[in-house]
Design a protein around this motif. Structure first.
Motif, PDB file in Angstrom:
ATOM      1  N   THR A 117      13.415 -51.478 -32.297  1.00  0.00           N
ATOM      2  CA  THR A 117      13.123 -50.435 -33.284  1.00  0.00           C
ATOM      3  C   THR A 117      14.428 -50.121 -33.997  1.00  0.00           C
ATOM      4  O   THR A 117      15.514 -50.557 -33.569  1.00  0.00           O
ATOM      5  CB  THR A 117      12.624 -49.161 -32.587  1.00  0.00           C
ATOM      6  OG1 THR A 117      13.689 -48.698 -31.746  1.00  0.00           O
ATOM      7  CG2 THR A 117      11.379 -49.411 -31.764  1.00  0.00           C
ATOM      8  N   LEU A 118      14.331 -49.322 -35.052  1.00  0.00           N
ATOM      9  CA  LEU A 118      15.555 -48.939 -35.757  1.00  0.00           C
ATOM     10  C   LEU A 118      16.497 -48.216 -34.795  1.00  0.00           C
ATOM     11  O   LEU A 118      17.703 -48.474 -34.783  1.00  0.00           O
ATOM     12  CB  LEU A 118      15.210 -48.038 -36.952  1.00  0.00           C
ATOM     13  CG  LEU A 118      16.412 -47.545 -37.748  1.00  0.00           C
ATOM     14  CD1 LEU A 118      17.145 -48.701 -38.418  1.00  0.00           C
ATOM     15  CD2 LEU A 118      15.992 -46.511 -38.787  1.00  0.00           C
ATOM     16  N   THR A 119      15.949 -47.334 -33.969  1.00  0.00           N
ATOM     17  CA  THR A 119      16.793 -46.578 -33.030  1.00  0.00           C
ATOM     18  C   THR A 119      17.504 -47.536 -32.074  1.00  0.00           C
ATOM     19  O   THR A 119      18.720 -47.415 -31.853  1.00  0.00           O
ATOM     20  CB  THR A 119      15.932 -45.585 -32.222  1.00  0.00           C
ATOM     21  OG1 THR A 119      15.189 -44.800 -33.158  1.00  0.00           O
ATOM     22  CG2 THR A 119      16.775 -44.685 -31.360  1.00  0.00           C
ATOM     23  N   GLU A 120      16.757 -48.494 -31.526  1.00  0.00           N
ATOM     24  CA  GLU A 120      17.386 -49.449 -30.606  1.00  0.00           C
ATOM     25  C   GLU A 120      18.457 -50.262 -31.324  1.00  0.00           C
ATOM     26  O   GLU A 120      19.537 -50.497 -30.786  1.00  0.00           O
ATOM     27  CB  GLU A 120      16.317 -50.382 -30.021  1.00  0.00           C
ATOM     28  CG  GLU A 120      15.433 -49.703 -28.991  1.00  0.00           C
ATOM     29  CD  GLU A 120      14.141 -50.480 -28.718  1.00  0.00           C
ATOM     30  OE1 GLU A 120      13.552 -50.236 -27.653  1.00  0.00           O
ATOM     31  OE2 GLU A 120      13.728 -51.307 -29.552  1.00  0.00           O
ATOM     32  N   ALA A 121      18.167 -50.673 -32.561  1.00  0.00           N
ATOM     33  CA  ALA A 121      19.147 -51.477 -33.301  1.00  0.00           C
ATOM     34  C   ALA A 121      20.395 -50.660 -33.609  1.00  0.00           C
ATOM     35  O   ALA A 121      21.514 -51.168 -33.575  1.00  0.00           O
ATOM     36  CB  ALA A 121      18.523 -52.009 -34.589  1.00  0.00           C
ATOM     37  N   ILE A 141      22.009 -55.429 -39.292  1.00  0.00           N
ATOM     38  CA  ILE A 141      20.862 -56.093 -39.947  1.00  0.00           C
ATOM     39  C   ILE A 141      20.425 -57.309 -39.125  1.00  0.00           C
ATOM     40  O   ILE A 141      19.227 -57.594 -39.016  1.00  0.00           O
ATOM     41  CB  ILE A 141      21.165 -56.462 -41.434  1.00  0.00           C
ATOM     42  CG1 ILE A 141      19.862 -56.826 -42.162  1.00  0.00           C
ATOM     43  CG2 ILE A 141      22.125 -57.612 -41.573  1.00  0.00           C
ATOM     44  CD1 ILE A 141      18.943 -55.673 -42.397  1.00  0.00           C
ATOM     45  N   ALA A 142      21.385 -58.001 -38.510  1.00  0.00           N
ATOM     46  CA  ALA A 142      21.020 -59.165 -37.677  1.00  0.00           C
ATOM     47  C   ALA A 142      20.164 -58.704 -36.497  1.00  0.00           C
ATOM     48  O   ALA A 142      19.133 -59.308 -36.185  1.00  0.00           O
ATOM     49  CB  ALA A 142      22.272 -59.886 -37.203  1.00  0.00           C
ATOM     50  N   ARG A 143      20.567 -57.614 -35.843  1.00  0.00           N
ATOM     51  CA  ARG A 143      19.778 -57.104 -34.712  1.00  0.00           C
ATOM     52  C   ARG A 143      18.368 -56.718 -35.152  1.00  0.00           C
ATOM     53  O   ARG A 143      17.384 -57.046 -34.504  1.00  0.00           O
ATOM     54  CB  ARG A 143      20.444 -55.858 -34.107  1.00  0.00           C
ATOM     55  CG  ARG A 143      21.633 -56.132 -33.239  1.00  0.00           C
ATOM     56  CD  ARG A 143      21.949 -54.943 -32.333  1.00  0.00           C
ATOM     57  NE  ARG A 143      22.382 -53.741 -33.027  1.00  0.00           N
ATOM     58  CZ  ARG A 143      23.605 -53.521 -33.502  1.00  0.00           C
ATOM     59  NH1 ARG A 143      24.534 -54.459 -33.362  1.00  0.00           N
ATOM     60  NH2 ARG A 143      23.920 -52.383 -34.086  1.00  0.00           N
ATOM     61  N   LEU A 144      18.315 -56.016 -36.271  1.00  0.00           N
ATOM     62  CA  LEU A 144      17.031 -55.487 -36.724  1.00  0.00           C
ATOM     63  C   LEU A 144      16.072 -56.602 -37.153  1.00  0.00           C
ATOM     64  O   LEU A 144      14.863 -56.501 -36.949  1.00  0.00           O
ATOM     65  CB  LEU A 144      17.301 -54.531 -37.897  1.00  0.00           C
ATOM     66  CG  LEU A 144      16.365 -53.385 -38.164  1.00  0.00           C
ATOM     67  CD1 LEU A 144      16.012 -52.612 -36.903  1.00  0.00           C
ATOM     68  CD2 LEU A 144      17.005 -52.463 -39.193  1.00  0.00           C
ATOM     69  N   THR A 200      11.338 -54.387 -45.891  1.00  0.00           N
ATOM     70  CA  THR A 200      12.423 -54.038 -44.959  1.00  0.00           C
ATOM     71  C   THR A 200      12.096 -54.603 -43.567  1.00  0.00           C
ATOM     72  O   THR A 200      10.919 -54.894 -43.281  1.00  0.00           O
ATOM     73  CB  THR A 200      12.693 -52.506 -44.825  1.00  0.00           C
ATOM     74  OG1 THR A 200      11.735 -51.930 -43.944  1.00  0.00           O
ATOM     75  CG2 THR A 200      12.723 -51.804 -46.166  1.00  0.00           C
ATOM     76  N   PRO A 201      13.080 -54.710 -42.683  1.00  0.00           N
ATOM     77  CA  PRO A 201      12.785 -55.235 -41.327  1.00  0.00           C
ATOM     78  C   PRO A 201      11.842 -54.322 -40.554  1.00  0.00           C
ATOM     79  O   PRO A 201      11.311 -54.716 -39.528  1.00  0.00           O
ATOM     80  CB  PRO A 201      14.158 -55.285 -40.644  1.00  0.00           C
ATOM     81  CG  PRO A 201      15.149 -54.824 -41.619  1.00  0.00           C
ATOM     82  CD  PRO A 201      14.491 -54.442 -42.897  1.00  0.00           C
TER      83      PRO A 201
END
Ligand SMILES: Cc1ncc(COP(=O)(O)O)c(C=O)c1O
Length: 388
Positions: A10-14, A73-76, A189-190
């Motif tokens: 998720t965005l939070t995790e990323a 961005i790579a993580r997401l 968006t991701p």
């Protein structure tokens, strides 16, 4: 025990993931506004040039603020590596140029973003690279065009017609043919579309839009497998020089901390406007991926297009809007509109509006972050004022 990053963060995790410690434990990533980095000793510099150290050398190559955003961005997107660019178009150019040479063929979807089209028609053509355009909604036609091509360029949805592509089928076929697949994922968006999970190789973001989200910067990103990002590094990044600045990276990083909240509102506003327009007798077409089948998408950007019938004077309609502003671009807090009629004034062979026949009755609207009722009222009122 090894902790693997979640496959679909998720965005939070990323945002929290490997949590690079910031100097002085700063909450926000500092802006490393420096052109270059110093070495204490000859040996330190020699180690970097020999590839034995990954210390920063020069900001056109690497910079800590930009590197934070690249990692995010790579993580997401679920990718191995990323690079930051001075604009979305610099990212598009860098994602394409290293993989083609004179005599090669590219397959691109019809109706793609006009300046990406011009990159193919003005720049690549001059260097002997031919581009074939295919209707992206016709998956079989895209797949038939792949054999012998070097790269397939996707944009799902496309910029004015909002045509979706079957990313899984195209990604699979491209891999089988050895064709590099590239997508502009700026609209979804991701958060709402993860092309890497569907077999697409390289993912581009015009970070100027939703990722930064405040209409205050121009920036771009490319993410994908390390091997392809390495080729971009070795064959485009350093020499084309369109590098993201530390300050722009910081603005994008700041914007991304609220990406989930903003995207939810852009989606809500786009759907509210879409529903109101669909129900209006003066509206003859609605081009919004949320109002048709949308496999692969888990949410929607707020940018879409619609057509007004001849009972509405388009100039008068545009001028009657109060909440929605007249302007290009999208992805910021304010709603913006472009009437195709005004943009059709563009001339020249490489005009994608003419080439792909965007309807003169079309308008493209970017739903911002205003209250949904205020937006709907503004648009419905402007239609009423502009009816002949
Ligand atoms: C879909 C899409 N891709 C890429 C770009 C290019 O981004 P930039 O303006 O940052 O170069 C744009 C800009 O409008 C766009 O709409």
């Amino acid at each position: 025990m090894t902790h693997l990053p979640p496959a679909r963060p998720t965005l939070t995790e990323a945002l929290i993931a490997p949590a690079n410690a910031q100097p002085h434990h700063a909450t926000s990533v500092p802006i490393f506004q420096t052109s270059s980095f110093l070495f204490d000793r000859y040996e330190d510099m020699a180690a970097v040039f020999a590839g034995h150290s990954d210390r920063f050398i020069y900001t056109r190559g690497n910079n800590p603020t930009v590197a934070e955003l690249e990692a995010l961005i790579a993580r997401l997107e679920g990718c191995e590596a990323a690079r930051g660019f001075a604009s979305g178009m610099a990212a598009v150019a860098a994602a394409v140029m290293p993989f083609v040479q004179a005599g090669d063929r590219v397959v691109a979807v019809e109706n793609l973003y006009s300046d990406a089209f011009r990159l193919f028609e003005v720049v690549l053509k001059k260097f002997g690279v031919q581009t074939d355009y295919v209707d992206g909604s016709d998956t079989e036609a895209v797949i038939r065009a792949l054999p012998g091509a070097k790269l397939v360029y996707l944009e799902s949805p496309t910029s004015w017609t909002f045509t979706l592509q079957d990313l899984s089928a195209i990604g699979r076929a491209a891999r089988a043919e050895g064709v590099i697949s590239v997508i502009d994922n700026s609209w979804a968006t991701p958060l709402y579309q993860r092309p890497a999970e569907m077999g697409i190789d390289l993912i581009i973001h015009a970070a100027s839009k939703y990722l930064a989200g405040h209409s205050d910067t121009i920036a771009g990103l490319v993410t994908g497998p390390k091997a392809l990002i390495d080729r971009i590094n070795h064959e485009a990044y350093h020499y084309l020089g369109g590098k993201m600045s530390p300050f722009d990276a910081w603005l994008v990083l700041r914007g991304m901390r609220t990406l989930n909240l903003r995207m939810a509102r852009h989606m809500e506003n786009g759907l509210a406007l879409g529903r109101a327009l669909l129900a209006h007798e003066a509206v003859t077409a609605l081009r919004h991926p949320g109002f048709g089948p949308h496999p692969g998408l888990t949410g929607f950007g707020g940018l879409f297009a619609f057509d007004l019938d001849c009972s509405v004077d388009i100039a008068r309609f545009t001028n009657a809007l109060r909440v929605v502003k007249i302007g290009v671009s999208w992805g910021g807090p304010e709603s913006l509109i472009i009437p195709a009629q005004a943009a059709l004034g563009l001339s020249g062979a490489a005009n994608s509006f003419q080439r792909f026949g965007v309807n003169a009755r079309s308008l493209r609207i970017a739903a911002g972050l205003e209250e949904p009722d205020a937006l709907v009222e503004d648009v419905v009122n402007a239609i009423r004022v502009a009816r002949r």
